[in-house]
Design an enzyme around this catalytic site. Structure first.
Site, PDB file in Angstrom:
ATOM      1  N   HIS A 147      52.149  31.936  47.249  1.00 13.68           N
ATOM      2  CA  HIS A 147      52.270  33.564  47.518  1.00 13.68           C
ATOM      3  C   HIS A 147      53.096  34.229  46.573  1.00 13.68           C
ATOM      4  O   HIS A 147      52.739  35.241  45.834  1.00 13.68           O
ATOM      5  CB  HIS A 147      52.790  34.059  48.817  1.00 13.68           C
ATOM      6  CG  HIS A 147      52.864  35.520  48.993  1.00 13.68           C
ATOM      7  ND1 HIS A 147      53.550  36.077  49.879  1.00 13.68           N
ATOM      8  CD2 HIS A 147      52.109  36.426  48.480  1.00 13.68           C
ATOM      9  CE1 HIS A 147      53.772  37.390  49.717  1.00 13.68           C
ATOM     10  NE2 HIS A 147      52.850  37.738  49.054  1.00 13.68           N
ATOM     11  N   GLU A 150      51.073  34.179  43.133  1.00 14.51           N
ATOM     12  CA  GLU A 150      50.294  35.499  43.061  1.00 14.51           C
ATOM     13  C   GLU A 150      50.923  36.779  42.758  1.00 14.51           C
ATOM     14  O   GLU A 150      50.398  37.570  42.067  1.00 14.51           O
ATOM     15  CB  GLU A 150      49.767  35.466  44.536  1.00 14.51           C
ATOM     16  CG  GLU A 150      48.834  36.763  44.635  1.00 14.51           C
ATOM     17  CD  GLU A 150      49.082  37.464  45.949  1.00 14.51           C
ATOM     18  OE1 GLU A 150      49.570  38.690  45.912  1.00 14.51           O
ATOM     19  OE2 GLU A 150      49.073  36.911  47.173  1.00 14.51           O
ATOM     20  N   HIS A 151      52.226  36.985  43.331  1.00 11.24           N
ATOM     21  CA  HIS A 151      52.918  38.111  42.626  1.00 11.24           C
ATOM     22  C   HIS A 151      53.312  37.929  41.270  1.00 11.24           C
ATOM     23  O   HIS A 151      53.244  39.005  40.638  1.00 11.24           O
ATOM     24  CB  HIS A 151      54.290  38.215  43.581  1.00 11.24           C
ATOM     25  CG  HIS A 151      54.177  38.909  44.907  1.00 11.24           C
ATOM     26  ND1 HIS A 151      54.603  40.196  45.057  1.00 11.24           N
ATOM     27  CD2 HIS A 151      53.362  38.627  45.932  1.00 11.24           C
ATOM     28  CE1 HIS A 151      54.274  40.488  46.451  1.00 11.24           C
ATOM     29  NE2 HIS A 151      53.687  39.652  47.008  1.00 11.24           N
ATOM     30  N   GLU A 228      57.877  42.339  51.988  1.00  8.81           N
ATOM     31  CA  GLU A 228      56.688  42.274  52.658  1.00  8.81           C
ATOM     32  C   GLU A 228      56.759  41.330  53.878  1.00  8.81           C
ATOM     33  O   GLU A 228      56.229  41.825  54.960  1.00  8.81           O
ATOM     34  CB  GLU A 228      55.833  41.311  51.846  1.00  8.81           C
ATOM     35  CG  GLU A 228      54.225  41.256  51.963  1.00  8.81           C
ATOM     36  CD  GLU A 228      53.678  40.740  50.925  1.00  8.81           C
ATOM     37  OE1 GLU A 228      53.847  40.754  49.708  1.00  8.81           O
ATOM     38  OE2 GLU A 228      52.637  39.835  51.653  1.00  8.81           O
TER      39      GLU A 228
END
Ligand SMILES: [Zn+2]
Length: 610
Positions: A147, A150-151, A228
């Protein structure tokens, strides 16, 4: 019917589009929905193609019905059989006969697969790139690396080093971008006004060709990931999903925590090293599936895609030390090519982790009973769709249905049943009941009724007409599938093209190809009391029981108990309640979409009356 939870999950995991839509134009990378259920990658996992028509018979996509009722286009008139077929084959892809877009699939020399979609009716263009790796492949010591990658990917490239310029370019040209990380996939997507597609695609492609991963962005993005996670802490869907995960076998990657947080990512130097290693190992052309949707012609799209994406490396970068060590090298190279190889033979839940009931308190006003069974991987069975057969019966809502009985007794407001999570190596069949307060008290009886209905399905035997109904309904829904926004289409197709054989990347998720009672029975066979995983989400129950345990990542208070052998026995031998029955055949599902010629209509042909 979708229950609250599945609705929420599909927002988190698979679709996210509603939230994205609301955020359109804001391009807030902080809100990229991670986690996730459902998204699968079965690269090459499907079986052989079955196309009803050869590509050469139908060179055009738009053999259209658009010329008005009763007047059949010449191509369609040429073959009445084609009109009633569920698909036409265009350039090797099965598409709906009503689909006016043009499609072509190509594989670049570096191994990157691309699905090109030319839609001359649109004024926006979109692209999505799906990488066949997700948080299942996070290093054990650092949850959240996939993740985090991805950022980080979108923060500057060698060609466009300014980390804000991609966002800015899209914002100035009516576009936005987003991404998600699921268990086995990471999906990046954007849309932009059509006239700027070539330049946007150039900027986008550079993230896969030469990303910078600058160290000064690392800490800031870590904080974005943490915020998040903080937001997710108050989401019942996330809490329940992570409880499922944390109750799984600790040896299986399903038990991982995929979002990442300050706690897992705070050691910035170690995280940055892990990030670079993750990227070199898993980001390479054959692991990627691109989909572009634009008003430009297929030839133009192919030219752009070839020019812009041929620079993506064709192989993973295996760490040097692994190449030196003979034994290690083979293992490392294997894991790099196929992330699934490291867990293919593991089961997500051992018997000791099943036949349990979990109790948790909801954040919102919510009462839910969840029954989950782990099944074989369902994606490779897409030709049969065995779980959909069972779902069709368990989830139907008419007279004699489970839901109508639960409603009559005042125990439930809704029920959904069907395939839940779907991964490379396992799937789940989920039954969710939206309970009333009375239903919470009667939950064991509700479960008895569910097992009674499963018994009814078994005793009736697998019925071909039921499967045929599912098939006919699916064909209709594929034929008349709502036109999606380009970005949704691109994101969905890039993910599905990596999960299905290319020719079935559009039709495979919808259509039924092969009736196999044995396959349906094999899923039904796992739906027994000793293999069930149950969760009761209710503030009433939370008050009755002291929820003394806390889930590791969300700190969700919960309690768990084994389902006693006695109760298992009662459920196994559950009688079929006399109100319950298998639905009767539905005479109103259309299967013939032939347009009648005016001659036939004039004759008052029987078909015309439908
Ligand atoms: Zn995110």
């Amino acid at each position: 019917r979708q229950d609250l939870l599945r609705r929420a999950w599909s927002v988190i995991g698979r679709v996210r589009s509603r939230k994205r839509g609301a955020d359109a134009g804001l391009i807030r990378r902080g809100v990229c929905g991670t986690l996730c259920l459902g998204v699968v990658s079965t690269r090459g996992g499907g079986t052989a193609a079955m196309s009803s028509l050869s590509a050469s018979s139908f060179p055009l996509v738009n053999m259209s019905f658009a010329s008005g009722m009763g007047s059949v286009s010449s191509a369609a008139a040429a073959s009445a059989a084609a009109e009633s077929a569920a698909t036409v084959n265009v350039n090797g892809l099965d598409v709906s006969p009503l689909d006016t877009r043009a499609y072509r699939s190509v594989v670049l020399e570096n191994g990157l697969s691309a699905l090109l979609v030319s839609d001359t009716h649109g004024d926006t263009a979109a692209a999505a790139l799906d990488v066949a790796v997700g948080h299942f492949s996070d290093p054990d010591a650092i949850p959240g690396v996939a993740h985090f990658c991805e950022h980080m990917l979108f923060l500057g490239t060698e060609k466009y080093p300014d980390e804000g310029s991609y966002r800015q370019f899209l914002a100035e040209n009516g576009g936005y971008s987003n991404a998600y990380t699921s268990m086995e996939n990471t999906n990046y997507h954007f849309h932009v006004v059509a006239g700027k597609f070539r330049e946007a695609l150039d900027r986008f492609s550079q993230f896969f060709v030469a990303p910078l991963f600058t160290s000064d962005a690392t800490e800031r993005e870590m904080k974005a990931v943490d915020s998040e996670h903080q937001k997710n802490l108050q989401s019942d869907a996330h809490r329940l999903f992570q409880l499922r995960k944390s109750s799984a076998s600790p040896n299986h990657p399903f038990s991982k925590f995929g979002t990442g947080s300050f706690d897992t990512l705070r050691d910035i130097p170690a995280v940055r090293a892990a990030l670079l290693e993750f990227h070199s190992k898993f980001y390479f052309a054959p692991a990627m599936t691109l989909c572009v949707v634009s008003p430009d012609s297929l030839d133009t799209l192919q030219e752009w895609v070839t020019e812009l994406f041929s620079g993506v490396r064709s192989k993973p970068q295996v760490p040097e030390e692994a190449a030196v060590c003979a034994n290690g090298a083979a293992a490392e190279a294997d894991a790099a090519v196929d992330p699934v190889s490291s867990y293919r033979d593991l089961v997500p839940f051992e018997s000791a982790q099943l036949a349990k009931t979990y109790y948790i308190a909801p954040v919102k006003e919510l009462r839910l009973l969840e029954l989950v069974w782990v099944t074989a991987a369902l994606k490779p069975l897409y030709r049969v769709k065995p779980a959909n057969y069972i779902a069709h019966l368990l989830g139907h809502e008419g007279q004699g249905s489970l839901l109508s009985l639960l409603k009559a007794r005042g125990w439930a407001d809704g029920l959904s049943a069907g395939p839940g999570m779907s991964t490379e190596t396992f799937g789940t069949f989920d039954v969710s009941v939206e309970l009333t307060a009375a239903g919470v008290e009667h939950r064991d009886e509700i479960i008895t009724l569910i097992f009674g209905y499963l018994r009814l399905i078994r005793e009736q035997g697998i019925q071909k007409w039921v499967w045929d109904e599912c098939k006919a309904t699916a064909e209709m829904s594929f034929r008349f599938h709502e036109r999606e926004e380009p970005i949704k289409l691109a994101s969905r197709l890039s993910s599905e093209a990596s999960s299905y054989p290319m020719e079935h990347s559009l039709a495979g998720p919808f259509l039924y190809y092969e009736y196999s009672p044995d396959t349906i029975r094999s899923v039904l066979d796992v739906m027994v009391p000793e293999h069930v995983w149950i969760c009761v989400l209710s503030s009433e129950v939370a008050q009755q029981r002291s929820l003394e345990l806390a889930e590791k990542w969300y700190k969700t208070p919960y309690d768990v108990e084994d389902i006693s052998k006695e109760l298992q026995g009662q459920w196994r031998n559950a009688e079929v309640a006399e109100e319950l029955r298998i639905p009767s055949p539905n005479a109103f599902i259309p299967t013939d979409f032939n347009l009648l010629s005016s001659e036939n209509a004039d004759r008052g042909d029987e078909k015309a009356k439908h």
